[in-house]
Design a protein around this motif. Structure first.
Motif, short mmCIF file in Angstrom:
data_model
loop_
_atom_site.label_atom_id
_atom_site.label_comp_id
_atom_site.label_asym_id
_atom_site.label_seq_id
_atom_site.Cartn_x
_atom_site.Cartn_y
_atom_site.Cartn_z
N SER A 151 -7.35 5.20 0.14
CA SER A 151 -6.46 4.38 0.74
C SER A 151 -5.32 3.91 -0.06
N ASP A 152 -5.34 4.25 -1.18
CA ASP A 152 -3.81 4.02 -1.89
C ASP A 152 -2.82 5.07 -1.68
N SER A 153 -2.95 5.73 -0.37
CA SER A 153 -1.72 6.68 -0.02
C SER A 153 -0.61 6.18 0.10
N VAL A 154 0.65 6.97 -0.49
CA VAL A 154 1.81 6.22 -0.03
C VAL A 154 2.62 7.05 0.81
N LEU A 155 1.96 7.95 1.46
CA LEU A 155 2.32 9.00 2.69
C LEU A 155 3.30 8.19 3.59
N ARG A 156 4.35 8.74 3.95
CA ARG A 156 5.24 8.14 4.78
C ARG A 156 5.45 9.01 5.88
N THR A 157 5.37 10.23 6.09
CA THR A 157 5.57 11.18 7.01
C THR A 157 4.62 12.28 6.95
N LEU A 158 3.93 12.25 8.48
CA LEU A 158 2.83 13.39 8.31
C LEU A 158 3.08 14.12 9.66
N ASN A 159 3.14 15.64 9.53
CA ASN A 159 3.50 16.39 10.39
C ASN A 159 2.25 17.43 10.92
N GLN A 202 5.05 11.66 -0.50
CA GLN A 202 5.37 10.81 0.67
C GLN A 202 5.53 11.72 2.02
N GLU A 203 5.49 13.06 2.03
CA GLU A 203 5.81 13.83 3.12
C GLU A 203 4.84 15.04 3.01
N LEU A 204 4.33 14.90 4.19
CA LEU A 204 3.32 16.15 4.16
C LEU A 204 3.29 16.86 5.61
N ILE A 252 0.13 -0.41 10.58
CA ILE A 252 1.18 -1.24 11.10
C ILE A 252 2.48 -0.90 10.71
N LYS A 253 2.74 0.06 9.86
CA LYS A 253 4.24 0.15 9.48
C LYS A 253 4.71 1.42 10.25
N LEU A 254 3.83 1.96 11.06
CA LEU A 254 4.44 3.30 12.07
C LEU A 254 5.45 2.59 12.81
N GLU A 255 6.61 3.71 12.82
CA GLU A 255 7.91 3.37 13.51
C GLU A 255 7.98 4.39 14.61
N LYS A 256 7.36 5.62 14.20
CA LYS A 256 7.70 6.85 15.30
C LYS A 256 6.37 7.48 15.24
N LEU A 257 5.97 7.76 16.62
CA LEU A 257 4.83 8.32 16.81
C LEU A 257 5.00 9.37 18.13
N ASP A 258 4.78 10.75 17.77
CA ASP A 258 4.88 11.88 18.76
C ASP A 258 3.44 12.38 19.28
N ILE A 295 5.10 6.10 8.23
CA ILE A 295 6.34 5.70 8.93
C ILE A 295 6.51 6.44 10.07
N GLU A 296 6.36 7.79 10.04
CA GLU A 296 6.29 8.92 11.13
C GLU A 296 5.16 9.48 11.15
N LEU A 297 4.45 9.80 12.46
CA LEU A 297 3.21 10.58 12.66
C LEU A 297 3.61 11.48 13.92
N ILE A 298 3.47 12.96 13.47
CA ILE A 298 3.83 13.80 14.73
C ILE A 298 2.54 14.77 14.71
#
Length: 307
Positions: free
Chosen positions: A145-153, A124-126, A195-201, A174-177
């Motif tokens: 495509s079945d990735s459940v990743l939510r945060t990628l830094n 979920q977090e990488l 389409i679920k992305l909430e934060k983009l840096d 959800i968050e991409l940095i």
């Protein structure tokens, strides 16, 4: 009764001693957490117990983590291996269905191994920030495509080029940095599946032009950070589709004119920062349709709320 108490004390002492013995000699342990940071480790230890859930081996000199060793740790949920000499992401021989968080910041990764990431089916977090990654491609960078990743830094790398589909597999993101890279342009369909992305840096990159409709599929986005790029020109409908965007950071760029044509569609915007730009003109109708805007920081020090 006294004899019984002595037996109980002796038994508890034996159990505590047994727990201590189960801890690796180069680590400190608490329950299922093993803390092995800054222990001058040259290699990944082979004798961790399989019930360990949280492992921190950061700031050592480990150059490789053998997937065979990793897959034996059937209880492992969190792995922090920041600040080592890793050049590749560990590749288990079969899927690891329990690992939820993987942190590999401050290593020597030059790419992301699609096959290796695909083995971490519950990830979920990488965090792969502060490495040497320069290219993100659709064919070799990311899991299935079945990735459940939510945060990628991916911050603090050397990324210059982004393929159209390099984030398409991350449908649950959800968050991409992407801060502090060298990105100069955003392909048209770059975020079309997120389409679920909430934060983009995207702060501190090399963007000079923001083309139309680059974010049109991101209707869940709430925070967009574009500060300190060098943006001079924003095309018509640059932010169209961002119906739920609440916070927009454009400070530290080279914007000269604020116009409604590129602000169109920001109906939910609450805060906006335009400070430290080269603004010479602000069109009268620039803020039309922004009923929710209540805080605006611009080049004019008197503007600390919406005009």
């Amino acid at each position: 009764m006294q004899t019984f108490s002595v037996v109980i004390v002796a038994l508890l002492s034996w159990l505590v001693g047994a727990d201590v013995d189960l801890c690796h000699p180069r680590c400190d342990c608490l329950d299922t957490t093993f803390y092995c940071r800054r222990r001058s480790l040259q290699h990944f230890p082979h004798d961790f117990p399989n019930w360990m859930q949280n492992l921190n081996i950061s700031d050592n000199s480990i150059g490789n983590i053998d997937g065979e060793d990793l897959v034996k740790l059937t209880g492992l949920q969190i792995l922090a291996a920041d600040g080592n000499n890793l050049t590749d992401i560990p590749r288990p021989p079969w899927n690891m269905e329990q690992l939820r968080e993987l942190s590999l910041s401050r290593n020597a990764l030059s790419t992301l191994d699609r096959g290796a990431l695909a083995r971490f089916t519950a990830l979920q977090e990488l965090d792969v920030s502060r490495n040497q990654i320069s290219v993100l491609s659709n064919s070799s960078s990311f899991p299935t495509s079945d990735s459940v990743l939510r945060t990628l830094n991916l911050g603090h790398n050397q990324i210059e080029n982004l393929d159209d589909g390099c984030f398409h597999d991350f449908v649950n993101l959800i968050e991409l940095i992407l801060t502090r890279n060298r990105i100069r342009s955003l392909p048209k369909d770059l975020f079309s599946k997120n389409i679920k992305l909430e934060k983009l840096d995207l702060s501190r990159n090399k963007l000079e032009v923001l083309d139309s409709l680059r974010f049109q599929e991101l209707n869940s986005l709430q925070v967009l950070n574009l500060r300190r790029n060098g943006i001079r020109n924003l095309s018509d409908a640059a932010f169209y589709g961002l119906d739920r965007l609440q916070h927009l950071y454009l400070d530290g760029n080279r914007i000269q004119v604020v116009e409604r044509r590129w602000l169109y569609g920001l109906r939910s915007l609450r805060t906006m920062n335009l400070s430290v730009n080269n603004i010479e003109k602000i069109e009268d109708n620039s803020w039309d349709g922004m009923e929710e805007l209540h805080w605006l920081q611009s080049c004019r020090p008197t503007w600390t709320s919406a005009p």
